[in-house]
Design a protein around this motif. Structure first.
Motif, PDB file in Angstrom:
ATOM      1  N   GLN A  25       0.835  -1.193   0.000  1.00 52.06           N
ATOM      2  CA  GLN A  25       0.000   0.000   0.000  1.00 52.06           C
ATOM      3  C   GLN A  25       0.873   1.248   0.000  1.00 52.06           C
ATOM      4  O   GLN A  25       1.665   1.458   0.914  1.00 52.06           O
ATOM      5  N   PRO A  26       0.765   2.103  -1.036  1.00 52.28           N
ATOM      6  CA  PRO A  26       1.560   3.344  -1.038  1.00 52.28           C
ATOM      7  C   PRO A  26       1.114   4.283   0.075  1.00 52.28           C
ATOM      8  O   PRO A  26      -0.075   4.388   0.381  1.00 52.28           O
ATOM      9  N   GLN A  27       2.076   4.964   0.661  1.00 56.15           N
ATOM     10  CA  GLN A  27       1.776   5.904   1.731  1.00 56.15           C
ATOM     11  C   GLN A  27       1.471   7.268   1.126  1.00 56.15           C
ATOM     12  O   GLN A  27       2.308   8.160   1.068  1.00 56.15           O
ATOM     13  N   ILE A  28       0.231   7.432   0.655  1.00 56.69           N
ATOM     14  CA  ILE A  28      -0.244   8.672   0.065  1.00 56.69           C
ATOM     15  C   ILE A  28      -1.446   9.146   0.854  1.00 56.69           C
ATOM     16  O   ILE A  28      -2.064   8.360   1.585  1.00 56.69           O
ATOM     17  N   PRO A  29      -1.795  10.422   0.753  1.00 55.65           N
ATOM     18  CA  PRO A  29      -2.901  10.935   1.596  1.00 55.65           C
ATOM     19  C   PRO A  29      -4.220  10.221   1.372  1.00 55.65           C
ATOM     20  O   PRO A  29      -5.049  10.157   2.277  1.00 55.65           O
ATOM     21  N   GLU A  30      -4.461   9.677   0.155  1.00 52.47           N
ATOM     22  CA  GLU A  30      -5.745   9.041  -0.110  1.00 52.47           C
ATOM     23  C   GLU A  30      -5.911   7.708   0.611  1.00 52.47           C
ATOM     24  O   GLU A  30      -7.037   7.265   0.825  1.00 52.47           O
ATOM     25  N   ASN A  31      -4.814   7.049   0.952  1.00 52.52           N
ATOM     26  CA  ASN A  31      -4.886   5.741   1.598  1.00 52.52           C
ATOM     27  C   ASN A  31      -4.883   5.893   3.112  1.00 52.52           C
ATOM     28  O   ASN A  31      -4.322   6.860   3.654  1.00 52.52           O
ATOM     29  N   PRO A  33      -3.756   5.431   6.957  1.00 49.09           N
ATOM     30  CA  PRO A  33      -2.388   5.312   7.488  1.00 49.09           C
ATOM     31  C   PRO A  33      -2.071   3.877   7.866  1.00 49.09           C
ATOM     32  O   PRO A  33      -2.940   3.084   8.232  1.00 49.09           O
ATOM     33  N   VAL A  34      -0.791   3.557   7.748  1.00 47.77           N
ATOM     34  CA  VAL A  34      -0.325   2.211   8.081  1.00 47.77           C
ATOM     35  C   VAL A  34      -0.276   2.052   9.589  1.00 47.77           C
ATOM     36  O   VAL A  34       0.256   2.913  10.299  1.00 47.77           O
ATOM     37  N   ILE A  35      -0.861   0.984  10.077  1.00 51.93           N
ATOM     38  CA  ILE A  35      -0.868   0.707  11.515  1.00 51.93           C
ATOM     39  C   ILE A  35       0.445   0.019  11.873  1.00 51.93           C
ATOM     40  O   ILE A  35       0.767  -1.051  11.352  1.00 51.93           O
ATOM     41  N   VAL A  36       1.212   0.655  12.726  1.00 53.48           N
ATOM     42  CA  VAL A  36       2.510   0.117  13.115  1.00 53.48           C
ATOM     43  C   VAL A  36       2.301  -0.972  14.157  1.00 53.48           C
ATOM     44  O   VAL A  36       1.686  -0.743  15.203  1.00 53.48           O
ATOM     45  N   GLY A  76       3.795  14.249   3.990  1.00 57.88           N
ATOM     46  CA  GLY A  76       2.813  13.400   3.335  1.00 57.88           C
ATOM     47  C   GLY A  76       2.843  13.500   1.837  1.00 57.88           C
ATOM     48  O   GLY A  76       2.088  12.829   1.162  1.00 57.88           O
ATOM     49  N   GLY A  77       3.680  14.363   1.258  1.00 53.26           N
ATOM     50  CA  GLY A  77       3.760  14.484  -0.184  1.00 53.26           C
ATOM     51  C   GLY A  77       4.484  13.304  -0.788  1.00 53.26           C
ATOM     52  O   GLY A  77       5.157  12.535  -0.111  1.00 53.26           O
TER      53      GLY A  77
END
Length: 482
Positions: A151-157, A159-162, A184-185
């Protein structure tokens, strides 16, 4: 004695708060003009009873709400409890303002009249106020939810749960070929050696242990340095058969295609001419063919990754000498199979490939690259008859190659043979005996000779005329052989 009770009864008909005149007014609005006083009085009493019932029920909600003021919401709740249709247009957040009208007569019997006050709008104030911008309409956009399982870390997705034990990614860390900034860019980067290492690690992170083991053993059996022994040939055949028949390899498909591309680039970049390099390239072609034959794989999203190694093997000028002809022939056959399966889904695929082959065929920079010209001709044959016509006849490819062969180009005889084989597919399928003639009789047809010479050049025009096939000659000029 009998008349007095009647008089008292007629004079004693009294109502409560709700007057019978209101009932008669409502009846007249419904076009009921002959409503008697007795019926109007009974209806007025019933209406007053219902009003008391509603107000009493609303007062219960007021008391349960620890309030001393009866609100519109209390009345709405009372209507719902009593199964009465609610009154629309009234809200406790915007209560109506009632004003008492000034009496228009001095008659004391006329009660007070109330009306709902309408707000007066001042046009000067409206013009001075700032205009409210309309909100943006509903639009649609697309973004990558996941790329190759990541999953790309972009604003639309989201956030990744650590998870516990995970190491946080450093600043400007890469994810799927992009750099994620602290704000976030996303900044795109070119592929580098570091990205290749990250993609190599991705195989171990995303794939299951079974697929990782399958990938390791498959690549090891196909990249063996020796294919002469019977055991090695057996293992290679088993690996190719597994790729063409086994199901459940969809998750492994992008890694296999990338492995093929990297292997082809590595051999061609080093310029290897050894027999082992030729075997490696043949194996990569076999892998591509096996993946295309596997009906359980959805290979269409990866066509743009399959074409570069195929065209490289077809058009590269320095293929290993012992295997050059076999590699180009097999590449053309694989390209033809790819177009046969997917050209209907992607109509622009064949024209784009044809344009690439035409550039390689008639480009002046490729005049000394016999292998590139030969691969371009074989590729046109793989695309089809129309590609051969546009490339060799209409595009002037045969004329250019004929002039180079006539000028003594080294290795030109083999290239001329390949061109004649390509032109041979233009022969009409239904040959007639009256069209078979000798070279001398064909030369007597001056118009036919001039047209062939202008289209194919002097060299290939002579070779076509030497065949004595008038139908073939006409099909090259008029397109009757399709």
């Amino acid at each position: 004695m009998n008349g007095k009770p009647k008089t008292r009864g007629s004079q004693g008909q009294t109502t409560g708060i709700y007057k019978l005149e209101s009932i008669k007014d409502v009846a007249e609005s419904l076009n009921i003009t002959n409503l008697s006083d007795l019926v109007a009085t009974a209806l007025a009493n019933d209406v007053e009873y219902r009003l008391h019932q509603v107000v009493e029920e609303a007062a219960r909600f007021m008391r349960h709400g620890r309030r001393t003021t009866l609100t519109v919401s209390d009345m709405d709740q009372a209507f719902k409890v009593l199964n009465i249709e609610p009154l629309y247009g009234h809200s406790q957040h915007n209560p109506p303002v009632f004003r008492r009208a000034v009496p228009y007569t001095n008659n004391a019997n006329v009660g007070p009249v109330y009306f709902v006050e309408d707000e007066e709008i001042d046009f000067d104030r409206v013009l001075r106020e700032e205009k409210i911008a309309l909100p943006k309409g509903v639009t649609w956009t697309a973004h990558w939810l996941a790329v190759e399982g990541v999953q790309p870390q972009i604003p639309e997705n989201p956030p990744v749960i650590v998870k516990e034990g995970d190491v946080p990614a450093p600043l400007n860390a890469k994810t799927n070929g992009v750099v994620v900034t602290p704000a976030g860019g996303v900044k795109k980067l070119q592929q580098t050696a570091i990205q290749g290492q990250q993609q190599q690690q991705l195989v171990k992170q995303v794939l299951s242990r079974e697929l990782q083991l399958y990938y390791t053993r498959l690549t090891a059996s196909l990249t063996n340095n020796s294919f002469s022994g019977p055991d090695e040939l057996k293992r290679r055949s088993a690996a190719i058969g597994s790729l063409s028949q086994d199901a459940g390899l969809q998750a492994l498909l992008p890694y296999l295609i990338r492995w093929v591309s990297e292997s082809v680039v590595a051999v061609l970049k080093d310029g290897g001419q050894a027999e082992q390099d030729g075997h490696t390239l043949e194996t990569m072609l076999d892998v591509i063919g096996a993946l295309m034959r596997n009906t359980t794989l959805f290979i269409e999203p990866y066509l743009h990754q399959l074409l570069p190694p195929l065209l490289s093997l077809l058009l590269h000028s320095t293929l290993p000498s012992p295997n050059a002809v076999v590699l180009r022939t097999k590449s053309a056959q694989t390209l033809a199979e790819l177009l046969r399966k997917h050209s209907t889904t992607y109509p622009s695929l064949a024209p784009r490939i044809m344009k690439t082959l035409l550039l390689a065929l008639i480009s002046p920079e490729k005049s000394t690259h016999i292998g590139t010209r030969e691969g371009a001709v074989r590729g046109l044959v793989g695309v089809g008859k129309e590609a051969v016509r546009k490339g060799l006849v209409e595009g002037g490819g045969a004329r250019v190659i004929g002039n180079e062969v006539s000028s003594g180009l080294p290795g030109g005889d083999g290239l001329a043979t390949v061109v004649m084989e390509a032109l041979a597919i233009m022969k009409p399928s239904d040959k007639r005996d009256d069209e078979m003639d000798t070279m001398e009789s064909l030369r007597e047809d001056g118009e036919l000779v001039d047209q062939l010479t202008s289209k194919l050049g002097d060299h290939f025009a002579r070779r076509v005329l030497a065949e004595g096939d008038r139908g073939w000659a006409r099909s090259l000029l008029e397109g009757e052989g399709q």
